[in-house]
Motif scaffolding. Structure first.
Motif, PDB file in Angstrom:
ATOM      1  N   GLY A  28       0.793  -1.233   0.000  1.00 41.15           N
ATOM      2  CA  GLY A  28       0.000   0.000   0.000  1.00 41.15           C
ATOM      3  C   GLY A  28       0.818   1.270   0.000  1.00 41.15           C
ATOM      4  O   GLY A  28       0.774   2.032  -0.952  1.00 41.15           O
ATOM      5  N   ASN A  29       1.597   1.488   1.043  1.00 39.31           N
ATOM      6  CA  ASN A  29       2.325   2.752   1.127  1.00 39.31           C
ATOM      7  C   ASN A  29       3.338   2.895  -0.006  1.00 39.31           C
ATOM      8  O   ASN A  29       3.927   1.916  -0.464  1.00 39.31           O
ATOM      9  CB  ASN A  29       3.058   2.854   2.469  1.00 39.31           C
ATOM     10  N   ALA A  30       3.547   4.165  -0.411  1.00 31.96           N
ATOM     11  CA  ALA A  30       4.416   4.427  -1.555  1.00 31.96           C
ATOM     12  C   ALA A  30       5.840   3.904  -1.340  1.00 31.96           C
ATOM     13  O   ALA A  30       6.495   3.481  -2.287  1.00 31.96           O
ATOM     14  CB  ALA A  30       4.448   5.921  -1.842  1.00 31.96           C
ATOM     15  N   ASP A  31       6.310   3.888  -0.083  1.00 31.64           N
ATOM     16  CA  ASP A  31       7.696   3.448   0.112  1.00 31.64           C
ATOM     17  C   ASP A  31       7.851   1.933   0.004  1.00 31.64           C
ATOM     18  O   ASP A  31       8.965   1.417   0.060  1.00 31.64           O
ATOM     19  CB  ASP A  31       8.282   3.975   1.436  1.00 31.64           C
ATOM     20  N   LEU A  88      -4.403   3.900  -4.097  1.00 30.27           N
ATOM     21  CA  LEU A  88      -3.155   3.940  -3.339  1.00 30.27           C
ATOM     22  C   LEU A  88      -2.006   4.567  -4.131  1.00 30.27           C
ATOM     23  O   LEU A  88      -1.029   5.025  -3.554  1.00 30.27           O
ATOM     24  CB  LEU A  88      -2.767   2.522  -2.886  1.00 30.27           C
ATOM     25  N   ILE A  89      -2.128   4.572  -5.470  1.00 28.63           N
ATOM     26  CA  ILE A  89      -1.056   5.178  -6.276  1.00 28.63           C
ATOM     27  C   ILE A  89      -1.592   6.352  -7.089  1.00 28.63           C
ATOM     28  O   ILE A  89      -1.055   6.704  -8.138  1.00 28.63           O
ATOM     29  CB  ILE A  89      -0.396   4.141  -7.214  1.00 28.63           C
ATOM     30  N   ALA A  90      -2.648   6.985  -6.568  1.00 25.03           N
ATOM     31  CA  ALA A  90      -3.364   8.027  -7.330  1.00 25.03           C
ATOM     32  C   ALA A  90      -2.435   9.122  -7.854  1.00 25.03           C
ATOM     33  O   ALA A  90      -2.553   9.542  -9.009  1.00 25.03           O
ATOM     34  CB  ALA A  90      -4.453   8.641  -6.455  1.00 25.03           C
ATOM     35  N   ARG A 131      -2.210  -4.042 -27.624  1.00 28.10           N
ATOM     36  CA  ARG A 131      -2.246  -4.349 -29.059  1.00 28.10           C
ATOM     37  C   ARG A 131      -2.350  -3.090 -29.899  1.00 28.10           C
ATOM     38  O   ARG A 131      -1.903  -3.055 -31.038  1.00 28.10           O
ATOM     39  CB  ARG A 131      -3.446  -5.253 -29.385  1.00 28.10           C
ATOM     40  N   GLN A 132      -2.968  -2.053 -29.314  1.00 31.59           N
ATOM     41  CA  GLN A 132      -3.066  -0.783 -30.060  1.00 31.59           C
ATOM     42  C   GLN A 132      -1.744  -0.034 -30.043  1.00 31.59           C
ATOM     43  O   GLN A 132      -1.644   1.075 -30.543  1.00 31.59           O
ATOM     44  CB  GLN A 132      -4.143   0.113 -29.440  1.00 31.59           C
ATOM     45  N   GLY A 133      -0.735  -0.618 -29.416  1.00 31.04           N
ATOM     46  CA  GLY A 133       0.579   0.019 -29.422  1.00 31.04           C
ATOM     47  C   GLY A 133       0.896   0.766 -28.148  1.00 31.04           C
ATOM     48  O   GLY A 133       1.942   1.392 -28.038  1.00 31.04           O
ATOM     49  N   LYS A 134       0.000   0.708 -27.184  1.00 35.11           N
ATOM     50  CA  LYS A 134       0.253   1.469 -25.953  1.00 35.11           C
ATOM     51  C   LYS A 134       1.120   0.679 -24.985  1.00 35.11           C
ATOM     52  O   LYS A 134       1.184  -0.543 -25.035  1.00 35.11           O
ATOM     53  CB  LYS A 134      -1.069   1.774 -25.255  1.00 35.11           C
ATOM     54  N   THR A 135       1.764   1.416 -24.080  1.00 33.50           N
ATOM     55  CA  THR A 135       2.430   0.782 -22.949  1.00 33.50           C
ATOM     56  C   THR A 135       1.423   0.803 -21.809  1.00 33.50           C
ATOM     57  O   THR A 135       0.912   1.858 -21.447  1.00 33.50           O
ATOM     58  CB  THR A 135       3.708   1.544 -22.577  1.00 33.50           C
ATOM     59  N   VAL A 136       1.115  -0.372 -21.292  1.00 36.32           N
ATOM     60  CA  VAL A 136       0.018  -0.513 -20.345  1.00 36.32           C
ATOM     61  C   VAL A 136       0.501  -1.215 -19.082  1.00 36.32           C
ATOM     62  O   VAL A 136       1.268  -2.171 -19.161  1.00 36.32           O
ATOM     63  CB  VAL A 136      -1.113  -1.377 -20.969  1.00 36.32           C
ATOM     64  N   SER A 137       0.067  -0.738 -17.937  1.00 36.34           N
ATOM     65  CA  SER A 137       0.338  -1.458 -16.686  1.00 36.34           C
ATOM     66  C   SER A 137      -0.953  -2.034 -16.132  1.00 36.34           C
ATOM     67  O   SER A 137      -1.938  -1.312 -15.971  1.00 36.34           O
ATOM     68  CB  SER A 137       0.921  -0.513 -15.632  1.00 36.34           C
ATOM     69  N   VAL A 138      -0.947  -3.326 -15.855  1.00 37.49           N
ATOM     70  CA  VAL A 138      -2.038  -3.941 -15.098  1.00 37.49           C
ATOM     71  C   VAL A 138      -1.565  -3.954 -13.657  1.00 37.49           C
ATOM     72  O   VAL A 138      -0.490  -4.487 -13.355  1.00 37.49           O
ATOM     73  CB  VAL A 138      -2.301  -5.386 -15.562  1.00 37.49           C
ATOM     74  N   ILE A 139      -2.352  -3.340 -12.778  1.00 39.73           N
ATOM     75  CA  ILE A 139      -1.908  -3.158 -11.403  1.00 39.73           C
ATOM     76  C   ILE A 139      -2.520  -4.213 -10.486  1.00 39.73           C
ATOM     77  O   ILE A 139      -3.723  -4.440 -10.512  1.00 39.73           O
ATOM     78  CB  ILE A 139      -2.376  -1.773 -10.891  1.00 39.73           C
ATOM     79  N   SER A 140      -1.657  -4.839  -9.677  1.00 38.34           N
ATOM     80  CA  SER A 140      -2.146  -5.704  -8.602  1.00 38.34           C
ATOM     81  C   SER A 140      -1.566  -5.186  -7.298  1.00 38.34           C
ATOM     82  O   SER A 140      -0.418  -4.727  -7.274  1.00 38.34           O
ATOM     83  CB  SER A 140      -1.612  -7.128  -8.766  1.00 38.34           C
ATOM     84  N   GLY A 141      -2.320  -5.312  -6.209  1.00 40.21           N
ATOM     85  CA  GLY A 141      -1.721  -5.029  -4.902  1.00 40.21           C
ATOM     86  C   GLY A 141      -0.751  -6.151  -4.585  1.00 40.21           C
ATOM     87  O   GLY A 141      -0.823  -7.233  -5.173  1.00 40.21           O
TER      88      GLY A 141
END
Ligand code: SAH
Length: 593
Positions: free
Chosen positions: A354-357, A382-384, A412-422
């Motif tokens: 959770g915490n940024a650190d 948490l990473i807003a 697939r559209q060429g973007k760099t994408v992050s799927v976020i999991s805790g």
């Protein structure tokens, strides 16, 4: 990189702005803009050359989280407001910062400040020379070793199998043992290879034929097999060649894109005009060319070499290799773009508890590189502040499949994408689902984007740390959620883990819909462990509202446990000391105890 990138000037004060204008006036295509960390990140990721008119400290702090390696980092030059000094800060060689600092200093009438040793000594920079000769460095660490040797002794001996321009301090040798630098496409040269700087000439062409819908993985593995059998380095592969009808074969295009290889195509008539190649009836029937792999490889060399590996057929793929006498140039930007399919990169990122650190720098970088972020609302909150400027796709908890599908589509559209999991993305989270979906797609002949799983600190790490050292010995992590796993399976595993005296980490211990599971789990574990066995309960570890307490198997206060909680049940040896849970590892049996 340096030649196609733009120069972007960042300023803070009015004086800086005026100086910025002066610089921009001298640089076609450049831009001067007011400084913000956000803008810096964007221009950094575009690979532009960056000039900062401000204190070095601001620049260092701003770019610190973005730094990757001296090959990848762009040119960063810092200029003081009077324009007296232009400091080359990062990307000195490959990024072009030394050259940029010199030019900027000239424009504003100041002095360039350059600290890379090879520039100071007047000796050639090995990485720049290699780049200029179209050579790929196999192991960047060895450049520094060779560089130090060059600085200390004033010369380097080079063994090469291709024609190169050698600057004065580089001396040719025919002896691979004596050489400091080996320039070769062969992987079996020199007994002491491990100690030398190996530079790979880009001099091999792979002529490839394949059946339609062959996956990029199958093509890659066929090419790798042929190269390995012949003791040739994959890094020396410069170009892929095929027949025009295969120019948009998805697997072949994806393979080329993955390795930034240009794909050259030739018509059946052009291929049929090449003499002395093995004729294939299958190829003639399918595409009207007598053969594909061999003649396309030969044509791509443009008369500068020979076929060295005749056509090999592996599954759905045929591969032939030709070698050029001199390294082939890196593909031009236009050529590269022509073969590019719009496939981006997919990061599956663990953001920690959770915490940024507790977010790793690698995870932060992946998110910063991404233009789109996909995840469950709570984790995104948490990473807003990191994702404020990005396209955000947020869905509810139960829609994981939709979420991952959406992320794959965006990539697939060429973007760099992050799927976020805790926590960690591979522990009761999204990594497996993303890979399973991609596996299905690839079996259906669809192209797949580059994927990187970026690990995170899991709840078990965070909660164990809060409790002390409960996971010092073998442990089992078991989720009590029966949304995807039948409850009987969970019971069987609880029983087996308890019986085998594993420390047990219980994820998803209790939700509104499943209030009773934790009690049932406790009853199963209690069959094999005494009622006094310590239990640690941690809620919201390393995030706002954190709390934890200790209990025993016999007296767990179930109502204190919710979905933000992880429960760790000790094994038969686990004890509590000084408000800390300790599972002994066995040191107490050692003599020195
Ligand atoms: N991928 C996550 C786990 C997801 S399952 C990871 O590696 O941590 C969700 C469960 O993880 C929650 O029900 C809870 O049991 C546990 N969990 C996640 N974050 C937690 C935290 N900060 N403190 C305590 N437990 C946590």
């Amino acid at each position: 990189m340096a030649s196609e990138s733009r120069v972007i000037v960042f300023h803070i004060t009015d004086k800086g702005r005026d100086l910025g204008r002066l610089i921009v006036g001298q640089w076609p295509g450049s831009l001067s803009t007011r400084f913000s960390a956000q803008k810096v990140r964007v221009e950094w990721n575009r690979g532009n050359q960056l000039i900062f008119i401000m204190a070095t400290g601001i620049v260092v702090r701003t770019i610190a989280p973005l730094l990757e390696s001296k090959q990848a980092d762009p040119a960063v030059v810092v200029l003081d407001e009077n324009g007296s000094y232009a400091i080359s800060l990062t990307g000195g060689h490959i990024g072009g910062a030394n050259e940029l600092a010199r030019k900027v200093a000239e424009v504003v009438g100041g002095k360039p400040v350059i600290t890379t040793a090879s520039d100071v000594s007047g000796l050639p920079a090995i990485d720049l020379w290699a780049q200029g000769q179209n050579l790929i460095v196999e192991d960047m660490k060895r450049v520094a070793v060779a560089g130090t040797k060059l600085l200390n002794s004033g010369s380097l001996s080079v063994y090469t199998e291709v024609i190169l321009d050698l600057p004065d301090p580089f001396q040719l040798t025919r002896d691979t043992e004596l050489a400091d630098v080996l320039v070769t496409d062969r992987i079996d040269v020199g007994a002491q290879q491990g100690k030398k700087l190996i530079l790979r000439p880009r001099n091999l062409v792979a002529g490839i034929g394949c059946n339609s819908k062959t996956s990029p993985e199958e093509i890659e593995s066929a090419v790798q097999t042929v190269l390995q059998d012949q003791h040739l380095a994959f890094l020396s592969l410069a170009t892929v060649a095929t027949v025009d009808k295969k120019g948009d074969e998805p697997g072949l295009v994806a393979f080329c894109q993955r390795h930034s290889l240009p794909l050259r195509v030739f018509t059946a008539d052009e291929l049929n005009a090449v003499p002395g190649v093995t004729i294939s009836d299958a190829a003639r029937k399918a595409i009207g060319a007598n053969a594909v792999a061999e003649p396309s490889a030969i044509l791509a060399l443009e008369g500068k070499g020979d076929l060295i590996v005749p056509k090999q057929k592996i599954g759905n793929v045929t591969v032939a290799i030709a070698r050029s006498a001199s390294p082939l140039p890196f593909p031009h930007k236009e050529q590269q773009e022509a073969t590019e399919v719009p496939n981006g990169t997919l990061y599956v990122v663990g953001t920690g508890p959770g915490n940024a650190d507790c977010l790793t720098p690698r995870a932060l970088r992946a998110i910063e590189k991404s233009s789109a972020v996909v995840g469950y609302g709570t984790y995104l909150d948490l990473i807003a502040d990191i994702i404020a400027d990005k396209e955000v796709v947020s869905t509810g908890m139960a829609q994981e499949i939709d979420r991952c599908r959406r992320a794959i589509e965006l990539a697939r559209q060429g973007k760099t994408v992050s799927v976020i999991s805790g926590g960690d993305p591979g522990i009761f989270a999204m990594a497996g689902l993303v890979l399973e979906l991609l596996r299905r797609d690839s079996e259906n002949g669809e192209s797949i984007p580059e994927v990187e799983i970026v690990p995170g600190i899991s709840a078990l790490n965070a909660c164990a740390a809060r409790l002390g050292a409960p996971l010092m010995h073998d442990f089992a992590a078991i989720s009590l959620s029966d949304r995807l796993t039948p409850w009987e399976t969970i019971e069987t595993r609880l029983d087996a883990a308890a019986k085998a005296d594993f420390v047990i980490v219980l994820y998803n211990p209790r939700s509104k819909g499943r209030r009773g599971h934790i009690e049932k789990a406790r009853d199963i574990i209690a069959r094999h462990r005494s009622a006094e066995t310590p239990v640690g309960v941690v809620k919201a570890a390393m995030r706002p509202g954190e709390s934890f307490f200790f209990s025993t198997i016999g007296s767990i206060p179930f109502e204190e446990i919710d979905m933000q909680t992880t429960v760790i049940v000790g094994n038969s040896k686990t004890a509590i000391w000084n408000n800390r849970m300790i599972t002994p590892r066995g040191y107490e049996k050692k003599k020195a105890w």
